[in-house]
Design an enzyme around this catalytic site. Structure first.
Site, PDB file in Angstrom:
ATOM      1  N   SER A 143       0.698  -1.111  -0.096  1.00  0.00           N
ATOM      2  CA  SER A 143       0.004  -0.141   0.133  1.00  0.00           C
ATOM      3  C   SER A 143       1.048   1.334  -0.131  1.00  0.00           C
ATOM      4  O   SER A 143       1.709   1.555   1.000  1.00  0.00           O
ATOM      5  CB  SER A 143      -0.813  -0.106   1.029  1.00  0.00           C
ATOM      6  N   LYS A 169      -1.232  -1.237  -4.308  1.00  0.00           N
ATOM      7  CA  LYS A 169      -2.501  -0.202  -3.886  1.00  0.00           C
ATOM      8  C   LYS A 169      -1.831   1.178  -3.769  1.00  0.00           C
ATOM      9  O   LYS A 169      -0.878   1.415  -3.126  1.00  0.00           O
ATOM     10  CB  LYS A 169      -2.956  -0.854  -2.713  1.00  0.00           C
ATOM     11  N   LYS A 171      -2.824   5.235  -2.583  1.00  0.00           N
ATOM     12  CA  LYS A 171      -3.770   5.872  -1.960  1.00  0.00           C
ATOM     13  C   LYS A 171      -4.331   7.205  -3.008  1.00  0.00           C
ATOM     14  O   LYS A 171      -3.321   7.489  -3.741  1.00  0.00           O
ATOM     15  CB  LYS A 171      -3.151   6.604  -0.892  1.00  0.00           C
ATOM     16  N   ASP A 196      -7.278   3.365  -2.974  1.00  0.00           N
ATOM     17  CA  ASP A 196      -7.943   3.603  -1.710  1.00  0.00           C
ATOM     18  C   ASP A 196      -8.016   5.151  -1.479  1.00  0.00           C
ATOM     19  O   ASP A 196      -6.866   5.759  -1.289  1.00  0.00           O
ATOM     20  CB  ASP A 196      -6.974   2.792  -0.480  1.00  0.00           C
ATOM     21  N   GLU A 221     -11.311   1.184  -3.011  1.00  0.00           N
ATOM     22  CA  GLU A 221     -11.545   0.925  -1.696  1.00  0.00           C
ATOM     23  C   GLU A 221     -11.945   2.088  -1.121  1.00  0.00           C
ATOM     24  O   GLU A 221     -11.424   3.390  -1.082  1.00  0.00           O
ATOM     25  CB  GLU A 221      -9.989   0.428  -1.235  1.00  0.00           C
ATOM     26  N   ASP A 246     -13.819  -0.802   3.618  1.00  0.00           N
ATOM     27  CA  ASP A 246     -12.996  -0.854   4.695  1.00  0.00           C
ATOM     28  C   ASP A 246     -13.686  -0.193   6.112  1.00  0.00           C
ATOM     29  O   ASP A 246     -14.276  -0.863   6.789  1.00  0.00           O
ATOM     30  CB  ASP A 246     -11.539  -0.184   4.453  1.00  0.00           C
ATOM     31  N   LYS A 270     -10.007  -5.972   8.694  1.00  0.00           N
ATOM     32  CA  LYS A 270      -8.904  -5.609   9.580  1.00  0.00           C
ATOM     33  C   LYS A 270      -9.452  -6.355  11.303  1.00  0.00           C
ATOM     34  O   LYS A 270     -10.509  -5.742  11.559  1.00  0.00           O
ATOM     35  CB  LYS A 270      -8.426  -4.244   9.668  1.00  0.00           C
ATOM     36  N   GLY A 298      -4.190  -3.731   6.623  1.00  0.00           N
ATOM     37  CA  GLY A 298      -3.248  -3.550   7.366  1.00  0.00           C
ATOM     38  C   GLY A 298      -3.368  -2.079   8.039  1.00  0.00           C
ATOM     39  O   GLY A 298      -4.103  -1.371   7.504  1.00  0.00           O
TER      40      GLY A 298
END
Ligand code: OSB
Ligand code: MG
Length: 378
Positions: A143, A169, A171, A196, A221, A246, A270, A298
């Site tokens: 990520s 992934k 952001k 995400d 995400e 998420d 998570k 994570g």
């Protein structure tokens, strides 16, 4: 040592430690920036054995409402005192002991994790086996946060692909999305890629999210700045790309509702966010029944939380690569031995030893500890 299911835990003492660990590079999302990761390490002691759990609450309430300090307060004042002296025959009984405490799932999950680890060590069984996971190694992704410069992000994508990571992934946020994804596709082609937003797009700007459809992402995400799952369902109906939830899945009931409404087609799980491993198993059963793919998220964990996450990711319903990068991607020195390392094929081994299957390095823990509290029975 007794094996099998007959061991009983009566907690003598809970030790809370606040650690502060500098990240190798600051991690930036649309919600927050983290350069030093503060987290609570929970230790449950009984019969001369210690079980460990890591609390995933962040420094600030910008990912979810909990923070390190709210979690410390709940653990010290309510959760640990409720557990000390209690007799547990199974780790799944922890939730009932902590059941009077509303919400505060990350705090409760950390204590529950320590209880699972203790039972695993007592029984000589790995957490992976206790949870029912089969795989000995799991595929992992990386990520990557928001970057000041696109070139630097592209360089890091290249490096992580070369190291073997199975999924990238990135952001995103309004203004840092289409150009970034287009550049990654141009440079690296058809790699497994996701984005995400950490709730950065107002539902009124669904158009901005729809523009991400053309990039062939595995999933998008948590795009929307709302907890209203109906808004997510409306958006999902207009998207080709799957939405992965998420932040908005805080428990089994949320997951059930999300699937009923069609609010998403993938769930990032998570344990801390959903209140613990017992709840993870319930969400896993639901997802298996519904045919919904999961993956293990994570929270910039150190070695204790990472080892637990690896056991979770070994479950059969966890199909996409997890946010479970090698320890060295986050920290120069970890608090466990051995630290998680990336295999050449983009997998990480799931620890096979009892409990979380890694040894807590007490010297490293000492070094990063800035506060400590011991809760014993009254
Ligand atoms: O949204 O998945 C998230 C880190 C902190 C808080 C929220 C998130 C993240 C990550 C990092 O994406 C995942 C990792 O630990 O590598
Ligand atoms: Mg996320």
């Amino acid at each position: 040592m007794s094996k099998g299911g007959c061991s009983v835990l009566t907690v003598d003492c809970v030790v809370l430690r606040l650690l502060r660990m500098p990240l190798v590079t600051p991690f930036v999302t649309s919600a927050q920036e983290t350069a030093v990761r503060p987290f609570i390490l929970v230790e449950v002691q009984a019969e001369g054995l210690s079980g460990f759990g890591e609390c995933v609450a962040m420094a600030d309430p910008y990912y979810t409402e909990e923070t390190v300090e709210t979690a410390w307060h709940i653990l010290k004042t309510f959760a640990a005192p409720a557990l000390v002296g209690r007799r547990l025959e199974r780790p799944e009984e922890t939730a009932a002991v902590l059941g009077r405490i509303r919400g505060n799932r990350m705090a409760k999950a950390a204590l529950e994790a320590a209880v699972w680890d203790w039972f695993g060590k007592r029984r000589g069984i790995s957490l992976r086996a206790m949870l029912g996971g089969g795989r000995e190694r799991v595929p992992v992704g990386v990520s990557l946060g928001l970057y000041p410069r696109l070139d630097d992000l592209l360089r890091d994508v290249e490096r992580h692909l070369a190291e073997g990571y199975r999924r990238i992934k990135v952001k995103i946020k309004p203004g840092w999305d289409t150009a970034v994804l287009a550049a990654i596709r141009r440079s690296f082609g058809d790699i497994p890629l996701s984005a995400d937003a950490n709730m950065a797009y107002p539902p009124s700007d669904a158009e901005a999210v729809k523009r991400l459809d053309e990039f062939g992402l595995l999933y998008i995400e948590e795009p929307l700045a709302t907890e209203n799952l109906r808004e997510y369902a409306r958006l999902q109906a207009q998207l080709e790309t799957a939405i992965c939830l998420d932040e908005t899945v805080r428990c089994l009931a949320d997951a059930e509702q999300a699937l009923e409404l069609g609010a998403g087609r993938v769930i990032n799980v998570k344990a801390g966010r959903v209140g613990g491993l017992a709840e993870v198993l319930r969400i896993h059963a639901l997802a298996q029944k519904a045919g919904v793919p999961l993956w293990c998220g994570g929270m910039l964990e150190a070695g204790v939380g990472r080892a637990m996450n690896l056991a979770v990711a070994a479950l059969p319903g966890f199909v996409y690569p997890g946010d479970l990068s090698a320890s060295s991607r986050y920290y120069d020195r970890d608090i466990v031995t051995p630290p998680a390392v990336l295999n050449a094929d983009g997998t990480v081994d799931v620890p096979a030893g009892p409990g979380i299957g890694v040894e807590v390095d007490r010297e490293a823990v000492e070094r990063f500890t800035v506060r400590m509290e011991r809760i014993i029975s009254r």
